[in-house]
Write a protein that holds these residues in place. Structure first.
Motif, PDB file in Angstrom:
ATOM      1  N   LEU A 169       0.874  -1.141  -0.056  1.00 37.18           N
ATOM      2  CA  LEU A 169      -0.027   0.202  -0.149  1.00 37.18           C
ATOM      3  C   LEU A 169       0.939   1.155  -0.132  1.00 37.18           C
ATOM      4  CD1 LEU A 169      -2.611   1.577   0.426  1.00 37.18           C
ATOM      5  CD2 LEU A 169      -2.498   1.188   2.985  1.00 37.18           C
ATOM      6  N   ALA A 170       1.948   1.371   0.752  1.00 37.51           N
ATOM      7  CA  ALA A 170       2.385   2.677   1.272  1.00 37.51           C
ATOM      8  C   ALA A 170       4.056   2.469   1.155  1.00 37.51           C
ATOM      9  CB  ALA A 170       1.755   2.953   2.246  1.00 37.51           C
ATOM     10  N   GLY A 171       4.592   1.659   0.562  1.00 37.36           N
ATOM     11  CA  GLY A 171       6.070   1.158   0.669  1.00 37.36           C
ATOM     12  C   GLY A 171       7.108   2.405   0.707  1.00 37.36           C
ATOM     13  N   GLN A 172       6.625   3.417  -0.071  1.00 37.59           N
ATOM     14  CA  GLN A 172       7.730   4.532  -0.469  1.00 37.59           C
ATOM     15  C   GLN A 172       7.474   5.445   1.223  1.00 37.59           C
ATOM     16  OE1 GLN A 172       5.637   6.935  -3.379  1.00 37.59           O
ATOM     17  NE2 GLN A 172       7.015   8.854  -2.663  1.00 37.59           N
ATOM     18  N   PHE A 173       6.360   5.430   1.723  1.00 35.29           N
ATOM     19  CA  PHE A 173       6.208   6.155   2.893  1.00 35.29           C
ATOM     20  C   PHE A 173       6.642   5.400   4.219  1.00 35.29           C
ATOM     21  CE2 PHE A 173       3.165   7.440  -0.270  1.00 35.29           C
ATOM     22  CZ  PHE A 173       3.828   8.704  -0.405  1.00 35.29           C
ATOM     23  N   VAL A 174       6.432   4.093   4.196  1.00 37.95           N
ATOM     24  CA  VAL A 174       6.994   3.321   5.213  1.00 37.95           C
ATOM     25  C   VAL A 174       8.599   3.295   5.332  1.00 37.95           C
ATOM     26  CG1 VAL A 174       6.944   1.011   6.236  1.00 37.95           C
ATOM     27  CG2 VAL A 174       4.919   2.000   5.446  1.00 37.95           C
ATOM     28  N   MET A 175       9.186   3.255   4.006  1.00 37.91           N
ATOM     29  CA  MET A 175      10.536   3.127   4.187  1.00 37.91           C
ATOM     30  C   MET A 175      11.170   4.633   4.436  1.00 37.91           C
ATOM     31  SD  MET A 175      11.015   0.065   3.432  1.00 37.91           S
ATOM     32  CE  MET A 175      12.787  -0.195   3.297  1.00 37.91           C
ATOM     33  N   ALA A 176      10.441   5.627   4.141  1.00 36.27           N
ATOM     34  CA  ALA A 176      10.941   6.829   4.449  1.00 36.27           C
ATOM     35  C   ALA A 176      10.592   7.321   5.690  1.00 36.27           C
ATOM     36  CB  ALA A 176      10.064   7.988   3.627  1.00 36.27           C
ATOM     37  N   ALA A 177       9.905   6.638   6.435  1.00 34.53           N
ATOM     38  CA  ALA A 177       9.494   6.857   7.919  1.00 34.53           C
ATOM     39  C   ALA A 177      10.681   6.294   8.586  1.00 34.53           C
ATOM     40  CB  ALA A 177       8.509   6.408   8.378  1.00 34.53           C
ATOM     41  N   ALA A 178      11.076   5.311   7.986  1.00 28.10           N
ATOM     42  CA  ALA A 178      12.411   4.417   8.785  1.00 28.10           C
ATOM     43  C   ALA A 178      13.584   5.046   8.579  1.00 28.10           C
ATOM     44  CB  ALA A 178      12.460   3.063   8.317  1.00 28.10           C
ATOM     45  N   ARG A 179      13.981   5.498   7.378  1.00 28.17           N
ATOM     46  CA  ARG A 179      14.966   6.296   7.171  1.00 28.17           C
ATOM     47  C   ARG A 179      15.031   7.636   8.127  1.00 28.17           C
ATOM     48  NH1 ARG A 179      14.334   4.891   1.745  1.00 28.17           N
ATOM     49  NH2 ARG A 179      13.235   6.876   1.507  1.00 28.17           N
TER      50      ARG A 179
END
Ligand code: NDP
Length: 384
Positions: free
Chosen positions: A131-141
């Motif tokens: 659903l939201a890989g871009q935003f989940v990965m950005a949150a982790a970074r």
């Protein structure tokens, strides 16, 4: 004097499900290393409070507030309810790692809350990255928190990649057991029932992921999940049929070397690896006995019999909101199939028509992704 490293404090969302149960088995096997400090479920209050009693857990959450009225929690438990309750639990002060094993995409907000609070995220819910890989990965970074894959194939890739640069990877291959209909001829699939689809040959899992395995939508979701987790291009992500479910993934490097991860088909292996990372300890279940293995077979996946894998691959290539649309339509269609309102082959038709109906877009923020998800659910529901 020997010093004992502190126990890792674990919050488990989806504690009453199949991944939840396997996680509890890992926790029972390693009480000296892991401590359960928070648990959440949707509405199974009775089972949730039993877990609180067994593990002495003080913090619990139920997503459905009405479920809280049915059973009284143990006296020491602080119970929160509703979506906010889960999000608060995911950011519980003092917790080290949050394992998200909520079926579907309801775990997105808690997963983002855990990452924002700097908690490492052990991620089982593949739908979240689709659903939201871009935003989940950005949150982790942004917070520096780690995402530790719990899905067995991704945990396998994670282990194979340790110490290697992503630039040295040529391709990643995830194995698929083939699910309940691996050996069914195409003409029989029209009559497949939910009971047939729920008979998985190798894994005991929750109903949604078991149906996804039978359609191979699961492998499609996993290819998309892998692309986000490991920064891979769509053409680097592959699937192969492997009926024994012993080899979980293979990573081919640019020099032609291939590393694979093997273990018995029990989720305790990847769950334990994710929770104890970067340390290791004796496994919760018995290890592989190579002398008992008859053979390890690999064969191509038949995308004609299993069109959802082809559709998932197309959505991954299209990018933007297409994976979110694929996932949302699949969730609606699988629920309808399980409720006896849609034939098995209808799942792929609903997903294909929804992908055609929803305008392709490249969402630049999370609300735009959620809007595409909602629109896809509307379009898919209208076809039932
Ligand atoms: P189950 O259906 O067995 O369990 C689902 C869990 O999520 C339950 O604890 C349920 O609570 C909870 N839940 C459901 N809806 C909500 C909600 N809206 N809010 C909060 N909690 C909710 O699923 P699985 O354990 O099989 O799968 C969980 C996730 O892990 C899925 O995304 C799946 O794809 C992934 N996964 C599962 C594997 C497996 O072996 N099972 C393997 C790899 C990945 P309640 O009991 O109260 O309904």
């Amino acid at each position: 004097m020997t010093s004992h490293p502190a126990k890792k404090r674990v919050v488990l969302l989806g504690a009453t499900g199949s991944i939840g149960e396997n996680t509890l088995r890992v926790l029972r096997a390693h009480p000296d290393k892991l401590e359960l400090v928070g648990v959440a479920a949707h509405r199974n209050a009775e089972k949730l409070f039993q877990i609180c009693s067994e593990f002495g857990v003080c913090h619990a959450a139920l997503a459905d507030p009405s479920a809280a009225a049915t059973v009284r929690p143990p006296a020491w438990v602080q119970l929160q309810t509703g979506a906010d309750g889960l999000t608060a639990l995911a950011a519980l002060p003092g917790a080290d790692i949050v394992l998200v094993a909520i079926v579907g995409t309801a775990g997105l907000a808690p997963a983002l809350a855990a990452l924002a609070a700097g908690k490492n995220l052990a991620l089982a819910s593949k739908e979240i990255l689709v659903l939201a890989g871009q935003f989940v990965m950005a949150a982790a970074r942004a917070s520096g928190a780690k995402i530790l894959p719990v899905d067995s194939e991704h945990n396998a890739v994670f282990q194979c990649l340790a110490g290697h640069a992503t630039a040295d990877v040529r391709r990643v291959t995830l194995t698929a057991s083939g699910g309940a209909f691996r050996d069914w001829p195409a003409d029989r699939l029209a009559h497949a029932t939910p009971a047939d689809a729920l008979k998985h040959p190798n894994w005991a899992m929750g109903p949604k992921v078991t149906v996804d395995s039978a359609t191979l939508a699961n492998k499609g979701l996993e290819l998309i999940e892998a692309s986000w987790l490991f920064g891979l291009r769509p053409e680097q992500c592959h699937a192969v049929l492997h009926p024994q479910s012993i080899v979980h993934a293979l990573v081919e490097f640019t020099d032609g070397s291939v590393l694979a991860q093997l273990c018995p088909p029990s989720m305790t292996f990847p769950i334990q690896h994710a929770l104890l990372h970067p340390t290791r300890a004796p496994g919760t279940d018995a290890p592989l006995d190579l002398t008992r293995l008859q053979s390890l077979e690999f064969r191509p996946v038949d995308e004609t019999r299993f069109p959802l894998l082809r559709l998932a691959r197309a959505a991954m290539l299209a990018g933007g909101a297409a994976p979110a649309v694929f996932n949302a339509a699949n969730e609606i269609a699988v629920a309808a199939f399980l409720a006896g309102r849609l034939p098995f082959l209808g799942i792929a038709s609903v997903v294909e028509k929804t992908l055609e109906a929803v305008q392709p877009s490249a969402p630049t923020d999370l609300p735009a992704v959620l809007a595409a998800d909602a629109e896809a659910r509307r379009q898919a529901s209208a076809q039932l």
